[in-house]
Design a protein around this motif. Structure first.
Motif, short mmCIF file in Angstrom:
data_model
loop_
_atom_site.label_atom_id
_atom_site.label_comp_id
_atom_site.label_asym_id
_atom_site.label_seq_id
_atom_site.Cartn_x
_atom_site.Cartn_y
_atom_site.Cartn_z
N SER A 1 -2.32 4.85 10.25
CA SER A 1 -2.93 5.22 11.53
C SER A 1 -4.03 4.25 11.91
O SER A 1 -4.18 3.86 13.09
CB SER A 1 -3.48 6.65 11.45
OG SER A 1 -2.45 7.57 11.13
N ALA A 2 -4.83 3.84 10.90
CA ALA A 2 -5.91 2.88 11.18
C ALA A 2 -5.34 1.54 11.63
O ALA A 2 -5.86 0.91 12.58
CB ALA A 2 -6.78 2.71 9.94
N THR B 1 -0.68 7.17 -2.47
CA THR B 1 -0.18 8.48 -2.11
C THR B 1 0.25 8.50 -0.64
O THR B 1 -0.12 7.61 0.15
CB THR B 1 -1.28 9.54 -2.33
OG1 THR B 1 -2.41 9.23 -1.48
CG2 THR B 1 -1.74 9.55 -3.78
N VAL B 2 0.99 9.52 -0.29
CA VAL B 2 1.48 9.63 1.09
C VAL B 2 0.31 9.83 2.05
O VAL B 2 0.27 9.24 3.14
CB VAL B 2 2.48 10.79 1.20
CG1 VAL B 2 2.92 10.99 2.65
CG2 VAL B 2 3.70 10.53 0.32
N ARG B 3 -0.65 10.64 1.67
CA ARG B 3 -1.79 10.89 2.56
C ARG B 3 -2.57 9.60 2.83
O ARG B 3 -2.91 9.30 3.98
CB ARG B 3 -2.71 11.93 1.92
CG ARG B 3 -3.94 12.26 2.75
CD ARG B 3 -4.83 13.26 2.04
NE ARG B 3 -4.11 14.51 1.79
CZ ARG B 3 -4.65 15.54 1.13
NH1 ARG B 3 -5.88 15.45 0.65
NH2 ARG B 3 -3.95 16.64 0.95
N ARG B 4 -2.84 8.84 1.76
CA ARG B 4 -3.58 7.60 1.95
C ARG B 4 -2.77 6.61 2.80
O ARG B 4 -3.32 5.91 3.66
CB ARG B 4 -3.90 6.97 0.60
CG ARG B 4 -4.86 5.80 0.68
CD ARG B 4 -5.11 5.19 -0.67
NE ARG B 4 -3.97 4.36 -1.09
CZ ARG B 4 -3.99 3.62 -2.20
NH1 ARG B 4 -5.07 3.60 -2.97
NH2 ARG B 4 -2.94 2.90 -2.53
N THR B 5 -1.47 6.59 2.59
CA THR B 5 -0.62 5.69 3.37
C THR B 5 -0.64 6.04 4.85
O THR B 5 -0.74 5.15 5.71
CB THR B 5 0.83 5.75 2.83
OG1 THR B 5 0.83 5.35 1.46
CG2 THR B 5 1.74 4.83 3.62
N VAL C 1 0.83 -1.20 0.00
CA VAL C 1 0.00 0.00 0.00
C VAL C 1 0.87 1.26 0.00
O VAL C 1 0.59 2.24 -0.69
CB VAL C 1 -0.95 -0.01 1.22
CG1 VAL C 1 -1.65 1.34 1.38
CG2 VAL C 1 -1.98 -1.12 1.07
N ALA C 2 1.94 1.25 0.78
CA ALA C 2 2.80 2.43 0.87
C ALA C 2 3.54 2.71 -0.43
O ALA C 2 3.76 3.88 -0.79
CB ALA C 2 3.80 2.25 2.01
#
Length: 428
Positions: free
Chosen positions: A130-131, A121-125, A116-117
């Protein structure tokens, strides 16, 4: 011939590893097969961890089923990374909730997070990270409330994997940008090379047309004169006229051969970037006028210019040469031609006018006018050609006119006292 050794034919391990890191995993060849292999290897590792470590109770049948279910989604991780993470997280959460060996599903979870990372994108990652950390903290609080070290270890691994994936993603973008710039530069070089080849071919075609069309036209006219002298009155053969016509033909052939030799020598020179050989300029206009007179035209030449750049002088010479060739071919018998080349501040004005019949509209247009316009454009000038004003349609004597304005980089000197125009009328 010696056989190629394996070391020479195969890239080294380090090169293969860097190739895998540099390329986008979604475009890698055999991606599904490689991911299936990776899932199988991680599953074997998870089974070994579940059997050999004592972090939580050993999995039973339900635990092994959840462990297998957590590894199967990795087969599609390249194409659906977020969905893969969700499909991995569900059985892993159940696995931890039942207090099975907590270390067994860690490798597959980290691989899903890394995917995923590296693909998002950085924001989504960061949101997903955090989740996952929140879910991990919740599960740890439910199963091991006193395990602060375990809490820090989970958080540290998740953060490390996410930042490693983000770093790899940025590195891949950097490598891709370098490759794209290199490819763009290569395309630019290829386009520039093709453009130069096209310009050179056009220049050579223009030179050969100007040379051969002019020379062949004059040779044809002079041959017709010789044939007329031979057949007009065989009993009273004018040997002097025949000899003069043949001498003119020989002179034209020698001139054409010399210019053709110069052109071919320029083509053979590969070191010179813009070699064009010795090009005639304004000083060659009287010779053009003489050859046109020898072909039966009455030429009036007026030149008031000095110190022209070589390229402009060569363009003037070629334009006048093609214009006189067209006069000899199309203007009819004994045409009158006026050639004017006058310098003005920053420009040279050139005109070639005749009183002939002009080219036949029914004839297929040739490359002469196109070549003259290209000559003018090559030095930043303009050229117009067509029936002259006051011609046959306007009640005048007909004729054709070629006018050109050729800029000169330096302001020309004050023109000298106008020379007496060279005028020659063909004997009746």
């Amino acid at each position: 011939m010696q056989a190629t050794t394996p070391a020479a034919s195969r890239p080294r391990v380090g090169e293969r590893v860097m190739a895998v890191i540099n390329r986008d995993p979604r475009t890698a060849p055999h991606g599904t097969r490689n991911d299936a292999t990776l899932a199988a290897v991680l599953l074997v590792a998870a089974v070994c961890i579940g059997l050999l470590t004592d972090e939580g109770r050993r999995p039973d049948a339900a635990g092994w089923a959840l462990l297998v279910a957590a590894h199967v989604p990795l087969v599609g991780r390249r194409h659906r990374p977020l969905l893969t993470l969700c499909l991995v997280a569900a059985p892993v959460a159940a696995f931890h909730g039942l207090d099975y060996n907590h270390s067994a599903p860690v490798p597959t979870t980290m691989v899903a997070l890394y995917t995923v990372a590296t693909t998002g994108t950085v924001r989504r990652t960061l949101v997903i990270g955090s989740a996952v950390i929140g879910m991990g903290l919740t599960m740890n609080a439910l199963t091991n409330p006193d395990g602060m070290a375990e809490l820090l270890r989970i958080t540290g691994w998740v953060v490390a994997v996410l930042f490693c994936g983000i770093d790899v993603r940025y590195y891949r973008h950097y490598v891709a940008s370098i490759v794209e710039r290199a490819e763009r530069a290569e395309r630019t070089r290829e386009e520039e090379a093709r453009r130069r080849v096209a310009e050179e071919r056009l220049r050579v075609a223009r030179d050969l047309h100007d040379l051969l069309a002019h020379s062949i036209t004059l040779i044809g006219v002079q041959t017709s004169v010789a044939a007329h002298v031979l057949t007009a009155d065989p009993e009273r053969l004018d040997r002097t006229a025949v000899a003069k016509a043949l001498d003119d033909i020989a002179d034209t052939c020698r001139t054409a051969r010399g210019e053709l030799r110069t052109t071919l020598e320029v083509l053979r020179e590969q070191d010179a970037s813009d070699a064009r050989g010795p090009l005639p300029g304004l000083r060659g206009l009287p010779d053009l006028a003489e050859t046109a007179r020898a072909a039966g035209a009455s030429v009036e030449l007026s030149v008031r210019a000095d110190d022209l750049p070589p390229a402009v002088g060569a363009a003037v010479y070629r334009i006048v040469q093609e214009a006189l060739t067209n006069v000899v071919r199309h203007a009819g018998p004994e045409p009158s031609v006026r050639v004017e080349a006058h310098a003005e501040p920053g420009a040279l004005r050139l005109s070639v006018t005749d009183d002939g019949t002009g080219p036949d509209p029914a004839r297929t247009p040739g490359f002469g006018l196109v070549g003259m316009r290209e000559r003018a454009r090559s030095v930043g000038g303009t050229l117009d050609a067509g029936p002259r004003e006051g011609g046959a349609d306007a009640g005048g004597g007909g004729g054709f006119e070629v006018t050109a304005v050729l800029p000169t980089p330096a302001t020309p000197r004050t023109p000298r006292t106008p020379r007496t125009p060279l005028t020659s009328e063909r004997a009746g």
